[in-house]
Write a protein that holds these residues in place. Structure first.
Motif, mmCIF file in Angstrom:
data_model
loop_
_atom_site.group_PDB
_atom_site.id
_atom_site.type_symbol
_atom_site.label_atom_id
_atom_site.label_comp_id
_atom_site.label_asym_id
_atom_site.label_seq_id
_atom_site.Cartn_x
_atom_site.Cartn_y
_atom_site.Cartn_z
ATOM 1 N N GLU A 1 8.515 -3.728 8.392
ATOM 2 C CA GLU A 1 7.606 -3.443 9.360
ATOM 3 C C GLU A 1 6.096 -3.398 8.853
ATOM 4 O O GLU A 1 5.414 -2.213 9.072
ATOM 5 C CB GLU A 1 7.680 -3.135 10.706
ATOM 6 N N PRO A 2 5.780 -4.370 8.449
ATOM 7 C CA PRO A 2 3.765 -4.508 8.814
ATOM 8 C C PRO A 2 3.398 -4.198 10.230
ATOM 9 O O PRO A 2 3.684 -4.589 10.854
ATOM 10 C CB PRO A 2 3.506 -6.206 8.143
ATOM 11 N N ALA A 3 2.241 -2.785 9.491
ATOM 12 C CA ALA A 3 1.675 -2.350 11.004
ATOM 13 C C ALA A 3 0.356 -3.043 11.762
ATOM 14 O O ALA A 3 -0.907 -2.636 10.203
ATOM 15 C CB ALA A 3 1.780 -1.079 10.733
ATOM 16 N N ASP A 4 0.568 -3.711 12.829
ATOM 17 C CA ASP A 4 -1.438 -3.784 13.257
ATOM 18 C C ASP A 4 -1.610 -2.037 13.415
ATOM 19 O O ASP A 4 -1.094 -1.104 13.469
ATOM 20 C CB ASP A 4 -0.338 -4.490 14.564
ATOM 21 N N GLY B 1 0.934 -0.918 0.234
ATOM 22 C CA GLY B 1 -0.250 0.042 -0.053
ATOM 23 C C GLY B 1 1.010 1.260 -0.441
ATOM 24 O O GLY B 1 1.629 1.549 0.588
ATOM 25 N N LEU B 2 0.610 1.665 -1.151
ATOM 26 C CA LEU B 2 1.321 3.256 -1.429
ATOM 27 C C LEU B 2 0.923 4.277 -0.441
ATOM 28 O O LEU B 2 -0.723 4.738 0.251
ATOM 29 C CB LEU B 2 1.216 3.963 -3.044
ATOM 30 N N TYR C 1 -3.881 -6.233 9.722
ATOM 31 C CA TYR C 1 -2.096 -5.520 9.128
ATOM 32 C C TYR C 1 -2.500 -4.430 8.048
ATOM 33 O O TYR C 1 -3.443 -4.384 6.971
ATOM 34 C CB TYR C 1 -1.479 -6.266 9.837
ATOM 35 N N LEU C 2 -1.430 -3.565 8.237
ATOM 36 C CA LEU C 2 -1.050 -3.045 7.324
ATOM 37 C C LEU C 2 0.188 -2.586 6.159
ATOM 38 O O LEU C 2 0.660 -3.088 6.854
ATOM 39 C CB LEU C 2 -0.941 -1.830 7.275
ATOM 40 N N ASN C 3 0.086 -3.910 4.936
ATOM 41 C CA ASN C 3 1.596 -2.714 4.607
ATOM 42 C C ASN C 3 2.036 -2.453 3.161
ATOM 43 O O ASN C 3 0.809 -2.297 2.514
ATOM 44 C CB ASN C 3 1.678 -4.831 3.884
ATOM 45 N N MET C 4 2.739 -1.647 4.081
ATOM 46 C CA MET C 4 3.142 -0.518 3.300
ATOM 47 C C MET C 4 4.509 -0.006 2.696
ATOM 48 O O MET C 4 4.653 -0.881 3.164
ATOM 49 C CB MET C 4 2.357 0.596 4.178
ATOM 50 N N ARG D 1 1.153 -10.365 5.981
ATOM 51 C CA ARG D 1 2.075 -9.147 6.449
ATOM 52 C C ARG D 1 3.237 -10.156 5.152
ATOM 53 O O ARG D 1 3.816 -11.060 4.834
ATOM 54 C CB ARG D 1 3.005 -10.419 7.526
ATOM 55 N N CYS D 2 3.665 -9.438 4.391
ATOM 56 C CA CYS D 2 4.716 -9.152 3.111
ATOM 57 C C CYS D 2 5.855 -8.862 4.107
ATOM 58 O O CYS D 2 6.026 -7.949 4.610
ATOM 59 C CB CYS D 2 4.499 -7.593 2.357
ATOM 60 N N ALA D 3 7.423 -9.675 3.178
ATOM 61 C CA ALA D 3 8.437 -9.172 3.460
ATOM 62 C C ALA D 3 9.224 -8.471 2.530
ATOM 63 O O ALA D 3 8.584 -8.313 1.216
ATOM 64 C CB ALA D 3 9.304 -11.097 3.761
#
Length: 298
Positions: free
Chosen positions: A217-220, A163-164, A184-187, A264-266
């Motif tokens: 860091e994928p964000a909770d 996510g941008l 989770y937010l993957n940013m 969660r994206c690595a």
């Protein structure tokens, strides 16, 4: 390098700025007059044409690399197919049939093609599992981006964005006011999305490969929202569980799919390639937005 950015929008403009600042020749391609003005204001050359128009693309000169960063503008699957499949095929073929074809293509995709993994970790080796018509289109476009360029003597890279966020896309109020639904937010910050592509081009890396472009860091979502509130000096926003939100009668099918899709994206591959983030987590990336919010509230 000479680089053409097809669909030179939010990330493309920043990519063009970064490349131009480092001495590369850049051409941004957009179909609207407003888009052309934005490219020129960013300080590099522009060509006005529709990227799905093979004849129109003839106006773009030969380049060393093409970056396909077009957007379907949030429209449905058919619009996505027109841009991401038909437009991508057209661009690959149009540049590939030239006397001097490019050396490589970078296609910007989305981690949405990975689907739901119940909060588990995913990387470039994770099998894709699109859950909507649009992400099915994106998955097909990834295949085209890797398989079609070699038929014309060059190579394709898939840069899979999380996510941008960044200038104009911080959406602070959504999290400060709530309610915030768990997940989770993957940013990735816009500057790093562009910076990663610039790095892959300059260092000539990841040809024929997929690379996830996501921060450290994928964000909770609840932790993220509370951090924003603390940084802004306001109360923590109200929270909701997924079960509570899924029980709402007004929830659309698309919103329901988004809620139940969790992963969660690595970014180990991008890190191993040597890219250094300007904004490794949301804590660095949201600092300017928080400072502006506090200043406005003062």
């Amino acid at each position: 390098m000479d680089v053409a950015i097809l669909g030179c929008g939010y990330v493309g403009l920043e990519l063009g700025r970064q490349l131009s600042d480092r001495g590369h020749d850049v051409i941004g391609v957009r179909r609207s007059e407003d888009g052309i003005e934005a490219i020129e204001n960013a300080g590099f050359a522009a060509v006005q044409t529709d990227i799905t128009d093979q004849e129109g693309l003839e106006a773009v000169p030969d380049v060393d690399a093409i970056v396909f960063a077009a957007s379907s503008g949030g429209r449905g699957a058919e619009a996505a197919r027109e841009v991401y499949i038909e437009g991508l095929q057209t661009a690959i073929e149009q540049f590939g049939e030239r006397d001097q074809p490019p050396a490589r293509l970078v296609y910007t995709s989305s981690t949405g093609v990975l689907g739901d993994h119940d909060g588990g970790w995913v990387d470039e080796e994770t099998p894709i599992g699109p859950t909507t018509e649009k992400t099915e289109v994106l998955a097909e476009a990834e295949r085209i981006a890797r398989e079609l360029p070699p038929e014309y003597g060059y190579e394709g890279t898939v840069a899979r964005f999380a996510g941008l966020y960044g200038p104009g896309r911080y959406r602070l109020e959504r999290y400060l006011e709530g309610p915030v639904v768990e997940g989770y937010l993957n940013m990735v910050h816009r500057d790093d999305a562009a910076g990663a592509i610039r790095y892959l081009l300059e260092e000539d890396l990841a040809r024929g490969a997929v690379v996830q472009i996501v921060d450290d860091e994928p964000a909770d979502k609840w932790v993220f929202a509370d951090w924003l509130a603390d940084a802004a000096g306001v109360e923590h926003p109200p929270k909701r569980t997924k079960a509570d939100r899924l029980a709402d009668d007004d929830l659309s099918a698309a919103a329901r799919r988004r809620l139940v899709t969790s992963k969660r994206c690595a970014n180990e591959k991008l890190r191993e390639l040597g890219y250094e983030f300007a904004y490794p987590t949301y804590r660095e990336g949201y600092r300017d937005a928080i400072d502006a919010y506090v200043a406005d509230a003062a």
